[in-house]
Design an enzyme around this catalytic site. Structure first.
Site, short mmCIF file in Angstrom:
data_model
loop_
_atom_site.label_atom_id
_atom_site.label_comp_id
_atom_site.label_asym_id
_atom_site.label_seq_id
_atom_site.Cartn_x
_atom_site.Cartn_y
_atom_site.Cartn_z
N ASP A 394 0.85 -1.18 0.00
CA ASP A 394 0.00 0.00 0.00
C ASP A 394 0.90 1.24 0.00
OD1 ASP A 394 -2.34 1.55 0.27
OD2 ASP A 394 -2.04 1.67 2.43
N PHE A 534 -11.30 19.53 -9.96
CA PHE A 534 -10.22 18.84 -10.69
C PHE A 534 -10.77 17.58 -11.36
CE2 PHE A 534 -7.03 15.56 -10.98
CZ PHE A 534 -5.92 16.23 -11.49
N GLY A 675 -5.34 3.12 -3.32
CA GLY A 675 -6.62 3.70 -3.69
C GLY A 675 -6.52 5.15 -4.09
#
Length: 1103
Positions: A394, A534, A675
């Site tokens: 991660d 964005f 993620g």
């Protein structure tokens, strides 16, 4: 109205009947609803668990209990025995014990039953203890207090007692105990009045790894509920999807009944569902109704159930056992009743269990302060730490501290840097800094733009501390005494706004789209007119604001240089500024900083009105809304004026770069699964050294259809076929297409790349990536490391799961095989402890086969000698104790303390990790080498001893003749000495403990026979072997022959050891340095001779 009420009652009645029928069928068929074909695709939830009629049953759903343990009191014995006898070794010895018990065997059944019972009991105790630790952690979670609305009052109950339909109260910084449908949010403002806000901020770091805040909203029909009584009187139903694992998909509707009229309906989506494991921020209190509980929550569905893992060494051992079983069948066919016995697993579980203690005791893996040491949840896969070929990691909280700071900025072509929280001018030629006493106009303009162009929110203010830890003076106009606590969906935005506050431009918050700034002690107000968020295509975000004092309207933009610079005006006088800023951006990138370009332009009122109208129409388009909005923003974000650029540092954990380099040198491929957004992940990959500047980074992102996926994949293939170094970036949406249609091609492309980064990954996708690699044709060994609940699936899917004790909770550590406190400790865990553990276990297994071949092969020879009778050459005591006591202690100590290479050597030369790659110590070549030595030892011992006893006297006094008991006892003693000395030859780290183990083994075997053969009391005098051990020492020639036989046995082993060590430069650095110095000396001498000859030839030529 009554008709609609009756319709609701009938619908609820049918729903209750359906649930009752479902549960009845489940009980009859013995299957859970999750495993049956679903009758419906949705569920109905009664808020407050209040049916419309007392005649209707409440729907029954699973409770809110979470279980990560494997066993219960009832299932432990059968399930554990089943798992143990799945191992080929245990199953083989079970069959052997059954045969010994059921037939008239000349060998006592205890010789098979006792060791088997011992290993089964030891393993059961070890696994039971490890599972007890899991139960303890589960109980902490399930019994943690939660607050539920009952009878109009909020009452505290254990988390496990929450049911679907209960209204749950959650306060600031608390974790949601289950998946909740948000009903209402209450906050306390400055006047201390409790108001409803309609939305709340939540951090989902425990689910998707993102620590950025996300906003969740209340349905309009319930957001104005203020009191507990209003919530308790709420009569409503929720119809939603059945539980599924997709974190970003929730659809449903809520019907709210008021009086006897028709219900009002509200549509529900992902923004209304608060997932279990997320944490509430910036809001005092929220109330939500439990929709999914326990094992049906999205977090639980994304977690892989705990299962037993089998190491590669254990699988190799099964192959060797199968080989011996085939060999045994051949021998049984030839010898009919021969019982070929081997045993090598009696102390392996003890070794693994005790071996983890040395990992826990390593002080270098604890770190400074209160960092915890290594945590070991299972000892079954210790040796797998030395076989890792792929590491899946991660990002947030694992590689990074998740803390960002503005380090440098470029304003109007001038470099500035942050020094101790103050802004300094950086001289590029001398690389010196000068404090900026007063903010220049261009710097103030730049900082004000940064302080306005964002979506940051303000939390509770906190006193600003000076460097010395004291509160700043109220007279300090450079900074106000109170700096707000900022919360943002982007860590970059938060870092930039905090930097502005440090430099005197303090963002005070937004209220009704009115922005307040403190600019060097003066208050300025702005009206926020538009926010252009964005998106990955534009790679920038913009804000339109109106300055209240002057009425001027500004379009403020920040984003990637590739996007913003092309939107700036092309005037000739602007080109030098563009070139200088771009050069500064390149400098920041080389420093590993995350870069953004800042620009702005002024809009006249008429121009803005046209823009706002076009944008409003574009946002109302149903089909193609994104394209319509993008077309409008492209026209507006043009002809900008460049202000400067920023360089933000995302603080990496200490030692991350060095650890990744060491792992790469060790032959371990590292894949980052996160993620986070693509841009964030790629920037971190560069800053931590995962991506190199010389690499060609291939991209498989934003793939929307199969045709596009095929074309982009083909293009990446063609690029990667050229010689060079490549990295790969892929996002979660594209991964769905690639995994479904081009799994093999995608995996092959990944294998061509040095480094891989996967972004926007759900927990299940992380596990799928691990499964993709570990199930490949090569069957590589995979490890996974993470710190959040979103990493649990990949941690449990990998062969070795490692959890980090980080800021996202302890669930990853609880569900992992090992837990560490910092990523940098992974280097020593794998390269040192993993290397040692693998060598220890592998040699232990090989020795276990070896010693039994040495011990049992003479029984085959004796069977031929005795006309294949069932008589055993050994006494029953030795058959029973040979593996349990006589040969277990030295190899056990070896497997605990052996260090074939010092830790300093393993850390400074990571490539040595590859010596054990592909299960090298458990290869068939090594296996046959051990067993060829075993056959040699058995041949020498048996036939050598037969030769010594050829004249029937063996040198015994008074003409005594040797018998079977003396021969067998002598042969067994020789086996004990030879096998224990063999493991002594194998050790490279000779300690006092190991020497003591050898002495105890030799003296223990002698003491056993001194008692067994010498006590003149029954039942010892009734044994046929009585006094045989004492007769052994009555023959000097027999004792001398035993010494010679031991020497002849081990001489080939010793010669091989000397030869291997003479060729091993890594273990003997002095010898290597001596050889290197000799090579240098030879080169020097050679150069000198050549120079001398050249000079002589030149002189002769001149002469």
């Amino acid at each position: 109205m009554r008709v609609s009420r009756m319709q609701a009652v009938l619908r609820e009645l049918l729903q209750g009947l359906r649930n009752t029928l479902w549960e009845t069928l489940s009980e009859v068929w013995g299957r859970s609803p999750n495993n049956m074909v679903p009758i419906a695709t949705s569920r109905t939830v009664l808020i407050n668990r209040r049916p419309f009629s007392h005649l209707l049953p409440l729907p029954r759903y699973p409770g809110n209990t979470i279980t990560t343990a494997k066993y219960t009191l009832l299932t432990f014995l059968p399930k554990n025995l089943f798992e143990q006898f799945r191992r080929l070794a245990n199953f083989y010895f079970l069959c052997l014990a059954i045969i010994h018990v059921t037939i008239n065997s000349p060998v006592s059944p205890l010789t098979s039953v006792l060791p088997l019972v011992l290993v089964i009991c030891v393993t059961a105790v070890k696994q039971g203890y490890e599972d007890w630790l899991r139960h303890r952690e589960d109980n902490k979670v399930n019994n943690s207090p939660s607050r539920v609305l009952l009878e109009g009052e909020v009452k505290e109950v254990p988390r496990r007692e929450i049911s679907v339909g209960d209204i749950v109260q959650v306060r600031r910084d608390e974790e949601f105990p289950c998946d909740l449908l948000l009903l209402t949010c209450h906050d306390v403002i400055e006047a201390k009045s409790d108001v409803t806000t309609g939305s709340c901020d939540v951090t989902t770091a425990n689910l998707d790894g993102e620590t950025n805040l996300k906003t969740f909203v209340c349905p309009v029909e319930t957001r104005e509920l203020r009191t507990h009584q209003q919530l308790w009187k709420l009569t409503a139903t929720v119809q939603c999807q059945l539980p599924h694992a997709n974190l970003y998909d929730f659809k449903g509707k809520m019907e709210v009944y008021r009086g006897s009229g028709l219900p009002t309906t509200a549509s529900l989506n992902t923004d209304n569902l608060l997932p279990r494991g997320a944490r509430l921020k910036n809001t005092s209190t929220v109330y939500g109704v439990a929709i999914y509980t326990g094992e049906e929550t999205k977090m639980a569905l994304n977690s892989k159930m705990t299962s037993n893992k089998f190491s590669i060494v254990e699988k190799s051992m099964n192959s060797f056992l199968a080989f011996f079983m085939v060999l045994l069948l051949v021998e049984v066919t030839v010898c009919t009743t021969l019982k070929y016995y081997l045993y090598g697993n009696d102390v392996s579980k003890i070794q693994k269990f005790w071996g983890t203690s040395f990992l826990k005791w390593d002080d270098e893996l604890s770190g400074p302060g209160e960092l915890e040491g290594v945590r070991v949840n299972t000892s079954d896969v210790n040796e797998e730490l030395g076989q890792v070929q792929y590491l899946f990691t991660d990002k947030t909280g694992t590689l990074t501290e998740n803390t960002m700071h503005l380090r440098q900025c470029s304003v109007e072509g001038v470099k500035y840097t942050d020094v101790g929280g103050d802004l300094h001018v950086l001289d590029e030629e001398t690389n010196t800094t000068t404090p900026l006493r007063d903010l220049k106009d261009e710097v103030e303009r730049f900082l004000v733009t940064l302080a306005l162009c964002h979506t940051v929110k303000v939390a509770v203010p906190s006193p600003t501390m000076s460097k010395g830890g004291k509160k700043r003076s109220t007279n300090d106009t450079h900074l106000h005494t109170l700096t707000p606590d900022y919360q943002a969906s982007s860590p970059d935005e938060k870092a930039l706004v905090e930097a502005c506050a440090r430099y005197g431009i303090v963002f005070r918050g937004v209220k009704s789209n009115s922005i307040t700034l403190d600019v060097r002690g003066q208050t300025r107000s702005y009206k926020r007119l538009q926010v252009l968020q964005f998106d990955p295509d534009r790679k920038c975000m913009s804000v339109v604001v109106r300055e209240e004092a002057s009425g001027r309207i500004w379009l403020l933009t920040k984003g990637a240089e590739s996007s913003v610079l092309r939107r700036c005006a092309d005037a000739a006088h602007q080109q030098p500024l563009h070139d200088t800023t771009l050069a500064h951006i390149d400098d920041y990138a080389l420093l590993g900083l995350r870069t953004l370009v800042v620009a702005r332009k002024e809009l006249d009122y008429k121009h803005y009105q046209v823009f706002a109208s076009q944008l409003s129409k574009a946002r109302q388009v149903v089909e193609g809304r994104e394209a319509a909005v993008r077309e409008v923003t492209e026209r507006m974000e043009a002809e900008l004026r460049l202000l400067g650029a920023t360089g933000v540092e995302d603080l990496l954990q200490e030692g991350v770069q060095e650890t990744l380099e060491a792992l790469r040198a060790a032959g371990i491929k590292v894949w980052v699964l996160t993620g986070d957004k693509v841009e964030t992940a790629v920037n971190i990959a560069y800053s931590c050294g995962h991506f190199k500047r010389f690499m060609t980074v291939l991209s498989l992102t934003s793939l929307h259809d199969l045709h596009q996926a095929e074309s982009v994949l083909q293009m990446c293939w063609e690029v990667s076929e050229e010689e060079g170094s490549y990295g790969l970036v892929v996002d979660g949406g594209s991964l769905v297409l690639l995994m479904e249609h081009h799994k093999r091609d995608f995996y092959d492309l990944c294998c061509r790349c040095w480094s891989v980064v996967c972004c926007r990954m759900s927990p299940r996708q992380k596990a799928e990536m691990v499964r993709l690699v570990k199930t490949a044709k090569e069957r590589p060994r995979c490890a996974a490391i993470g710190d959040g609940a979103n990493d649990v699936s990949m941690i449990q899917e990998a062969h070795v799961g490692i959890g980090i004790m980080g800021k996202e909770g302890r669930q990853a550590v609880t569900c992992a095989d090992f837990g560490i406190s910092r990523f940098q400790f992974l280097q020593k865990v794998l390269l040192v402890h993993g290397h040692w553990s693998y060598v220890r276990v592998a040699v232990f297994i090989q020795f276990s086969f070896y010693k039994n071949v040495v011990f049992n092969t003479p029984m085959v020879f004796y069977a031929v000698w005795s006309a294949f009778s069932t008589q055993s050459v050994y006494d029953g005591l030795l058959l029973t104790m040979y593996n349990i006591t006589c040969t277990s202690l030295p190899v056990l100590v070896y497997s605990l303390v052996e260090q074939n290479l010092p830790s300093s050597v393993l850390l400074t030369r990571p490539h040595l990790y590859q010596l054990n790659a592909n299960n090298a110590y458990m290869s068939w070549r090594v296996f046959f080498q051990w067993n060829l030595f075993a056959l040699w030892h058995a041949l020498v011992l048996y036939f050598g001893l037969m030769l010594v006893c050829y004249d029937d006297t063996c040198g015994l006094p008074h003409g005594q003749t040797s018998d079977l008991y003396l021969f067998g006892l002598t042969l067994g003693t020789l086996c004990v000495f030879v096998t224990n000395l063999k493991i002594a030859l194998e050790t490279n780290y000779f300690t006092v403990v190991f020497a003591g183990a050898l002495v105890v083994a030799f003296l223990g075997q002698s003491a056993m026979y001194v008692i067994y053969c010498g006590l003149p009391v029954e039942p010892f005098t009734l044994n046929d072997i009585y006094w045989a051990y004492y007769r052994l020492f009555q023959s000097p020639s027999l004792n001398l022959a035993c010494v010679l036989l031991v020497v002849v046995c081990l001489l080939p082993d010793l010669l091989l050891k000397i030869y291997v060590n003479s060729c091993d430069n890594e273990r003997y650095p002095r010898k290597r340095r001596r050889r290197e110095s000799n090579d240098v000396m030879l080169k020097s001498v050679s150069t000198l001779v050549n120079d001398t000859l050249t000079e002589e030839l030149e002189k002769k030529t001149q002469h």
